[in-house]
Design an enzyme around this catalytic site. Structure first.
Site, PDB file in Angstrom:
ATOM      1  N   ASP A 149      -6.065  -8.149  -6.232  1.00 44.34           N
ATOM      2  CA  ASP A 149      -6.888  -7.036  -5.757  1.00 44.34           C
ATOM      3  C   ASP A 149      -6.653  -6.749  -4.281  1.00 44.34           C
ATOM      4  OD1 ASP A 149      -8.817  -5.136  -5.284  1.00 44.34           O
ATOM      5  OD2 ASP A 149     -10.388  -6.184  -6.402  1.00 44.34           O
TER       6      ASP A 149
ATOM      7  N   ASP B 166      -3.941   1.011  -4.139  1.00 46.95           N
ATOM      8  CA  ASP B 166      -4.890   0.012  -4.607  1.00 46.95           C
ATOM      9  C   ASP B 166      -4.475  -0.596  -5.945  1.00 46.95           C
ATOM     10  OD1 ASP B 166      -7.239  -1.465  -4.895  1.00 46.95           O
ATOM     11  OD2 ASP B 166      -8.287   0.183  -5.878  1.00 46.95           O
TER      12      ASP B 166
END
Ligand SMILES: *[C@@H]1O[C@H](CO)[C@@H](O)[C@H](O)[C@H]1NC(C)=O
Ligand SMILES: *[C@@H]1O[C@H](CO)[C@@H](O)[C@H](O)[C@H]1NC(C)=O
Ligand SMILES: *[C@@H]1O[C@H](CO)[C@@H](O)[C@H](O)[C@H]1NC(C)=O
Ligand SMILES: *[C@@H]1O[C@H](CO)[C@@H](O)[C@H](O)[C@H]1NC(C)=O
Ligand SMILES: *[C@@H]1O[C@H](CO)[C@@H](O)[C@H](O)[C@H]1NC(C)=O
Ligand SMILES: *[C@@H]1O[C@H](CO)[C@@H](O)[C@H](O)[C@H]1NC(C)=O
Ligand SMILES: *[C@@H]1O[C@H](CO)[C@@H](O)[C@H](O)[C@H]1NC(C)=O
Ligand SMILES: *[C@@H]1O[C@H](CO)[C@@H](O)[C@H](O)[C@H]1NC(C)=O
Ligand SMILES: *[C@@H]1O[C@H](CO)[C@@H](O)[C@H](O)[C@H]1NC(C)=O
Ligand SMILES: *[C@@H]1O[C@H](CO)[C@@H](O)[C@H](O)[C@H]1NC(C)=O
Ligand SMILES: *[C@@H]1O[C@H](CO)[C@@H](O)[C@H](O)[C@H]1NC(C)=O
Length: 442
Positions: free
Chosen positions: A127, A313
């Site tokens: 992440d 992302d």
């Protein structure tokens, strides 16, 4: 019904960790590389779009973690440093997130990382939109003689993830022989949105950990920061490649390389671009870029988005554009919206697809083209999004009112086409084409 959640086993050497050789700049078959796979679980009711939009809702807002409202829990934990009673926890009340309920990882990149000596290996969500590394949400945290409690509560409650626990320092083994000593990690006491994974490998800018600690406002260095600080890697960066492969989600076809770029994973040269200075994208891996449609082979070109700030992302599945830009894309492509597929998906006829021009991501003086195939959802996974079998769905979606101030989010659908370097040391992002930039896998 599709359920794919496989991490093929790979060789794990539980070795003690002492001095490490410095890693040269560009290497192949690197010891500092971590393989990862894509995990998909779409047995629940959530579409990846739904998941993404909940995640992105928090970008652009100050993340309220509620740490100041949970004083009782903090005292409780600090006194005994044991698991506390989650059902009476104030943390739960103050952080009703995630809106997904206790639902789970819908789609994500998963890496195995060792913690402790000897290391226990945990499956963690890769992440870049979080900075804290978490373990213990599913496989219990295994303490060893390298585990040291900081007697400090750490909490993250944003988007699809809620985790609450104690900050430990421990040895984190990135790959056999490459380890970080005294890495602060969150050890989950209660969590939601992480199952069936064990936690998170936080690769975001460390500023994202601001205000995650109950007692201390200092930020927590990421694993990349500490690998660099401890002299294990020469550059404070992590590079990432992923080979798209629509029907083999279990294959380990992703690679994270700490401290260097892997020449075997990209073609041409890597171009670097400064991080954006525009908040809130500037808190993330944000850049200034524009989107343009068409223009190739003399086709008319359409400005989809003028230069604006957005983010790259790994925790987002698809590609999102601000409402205006999305409307221009819909208009230009002639795609129709299937509104009955949860949050809605654009689709087009084979004839429209034949004529679909590339979508250009323009950054600095460079252009990275998303080919027609890169703009569509893998058709073999149509059932996963409750689509019809042979329909062509597009991976471009609207941000709606999700993240004010952010005009685009390039998620996994983008990252699977370009090699990406998250370069903390030089405050920049690198991008390069890969052998899969023009692949026809979808
Ligand atoms: C997949 O998600 C469903 C619903 O959220 C959950 O019940 C199930 O345990 C998950 N399975 C795996 C293997 O993650
Ligand atoms: C946790 O609190 C609930 C509600 O007060 C109580 O019923 C339960 O027994 C407690 N569990 C433990 C392990 O103390
Ligand atoms: C810690 O545990 C490891 C593995 O059991 C052992 O090799 C090492 O000697 C221990 N270190 C200390 C300081 O006890
Ligand atoms: C944990 O590690 C940090 C450095 O990463 C250090 O500042 C801190 O003192 C350590 N905490 C304990 C309890 O050893
Ligand atoms: C906050 O953390 C920093 C770095 O780990 C440490 O130096 C400092 O003593 C801590 N402050 C408090 C109040 O715990
Ligand atoms: C990569 O950069 C080098 C040095 O600037 C240049 O000579 C070479 O042509 C570039 N290669 C490509 C494929 O752009
Ligand atoms: C959509 O296209 C039509 C003509 O094809 C144009 O009049 C209209 O302004 C366009 N809308 C947007 C949002 O680009
Ligand atoms: C543009 O032309 C090239 C060479 O003729 C062809 O390979 C490519 O597919 C064309 N691109 C588009 C979007 O039509
Ligand atoms: C783009 O290229 C021009 C001319 O080569 C140069 O002056 C300018 O600095 C470049 N801009 C960026 C953002 O790299
Ligand atoms: C639209 O979505 C519904 C519900 O998922 C599905 O049954 C239908 O086949 C879809 N139609 C198209 C054209 O995508
Ligand atoms: C999909 O699976 C089939 C059978 O396993 C294989 O032959 C094919 O190459 C796969 N396609 C992709 C894109 O990997």
């Amino acid at each position: 019904m599709l359920l794919v959640a496989v991490l093929a086993p790979f060789l794990v050497l539980a070795t003690g960790v002492t001095a490490h050789p410095k890693i040269p700049n560009a290497i192949r078959n690197t010891p500092n590389s971590v393989p990862f796979s894509k995990q998909i679980n779409v047995t629940g009711d959530l579409s990846p779009v739904h998941k993404d939009l909940i995640r992105l809702k928090n970008i652009g807002h100050d993340i309220v973690k509620g740490v100041h409202h949970i004083v009782n829990d903090v005292h409780h934990i600090l006194k005994g440093d044991h698991r506390f009673n989650a059902s009476t926890s104030h943390a739960r009340e103050e952080n009703p997130a995630p809106e997904l309920g206790l639902s789970d990882v819908v789609m994500g990149y998963v890496a195995k990382v060792g913690v402790g000596n000897p290391p226990t290996y945990y499956s963690l969500m890769v992440d870049t939109g979080r900075a804290v590394t978490w373990v213990g949400a599913n496989t219990p945290y295994q303490k060893t003689n390298t585990s040291v409690s900081n007697f400090e509560v750490v909490i993250e409650g944003s988007g699809t993830v809620f985790v609450y626990g104690i900050l430990y320092n421990d040895t984190v083994t990135i790959s056999p022989g490459i380890a970080i000593s005294q890495q602060p990690i969150g050890v989950s006491d209660i969590s939601a949105g992480i199952y069936p994974l064990d936690g998170v490998l936080g690769l975001g800018p460390k500023g994202l950990s601001y205000d995650t600690l109950a007692k201390n406002t200092s930020v927590i260095p990421t694993v990349t920061d500490n690998l660099f600080e401890q002299g294990t890697i020469e550059q404070n960066l992590v590079a990432m490649s992923f080979e798209p492969n629509s029907n083999s989600t279990s294959a380990i076809n992703g690679e994270l390389t700490f401290g260097a770029t892997d020449r075997t994973k990209y073609t041409g040269n890597i171009s670097y671009f400064p991080l954006t200075k525009t908040p809130p994208a500037s808190r993330y891996w944000g850049v200034d870029a524009s989107f343009q449609y068409g223009g190739a082979n003399g086709s008319a070109s359409v400005n989809i988005l003028d230069t604006n700030a957005g983010i790259i992302d790994t925790g987002t599945t698809l590609i999102y554009l601000s409402t205006d830009a999305y409307q221009r894309y819909v208009n230009a492509t002639g795609a129709a919206l299937n509104e009955t597929m949860g949050p809605g998906w654009l689709y087009m006829t084979p004839a429209q697809y034949e004529k679909l021009p590339p979508l250009s991501f323009n950054i600095g003086n460079s252009t990275f083209e998303l080919t027609p195939n890169a703009q569509i959802w893998p058709r073999e996974l149509n059932s996963a999004i409750r689509g019809a079998d042979d329909v062509i769905y597009l991976v471009i979606h609207s941000l709606g009112d999700s993240s004010p101030g952010v005009d685009f989010v390039c998620g996994m659908a983008f990252l699977e086409r370009f090699y990406t370097v998250f370069d903390t040391g030089n405050s920049r992002i690198g991008l390069a084409p890969t052998p899969f930039t023009n692949a026809e896998t979808n």
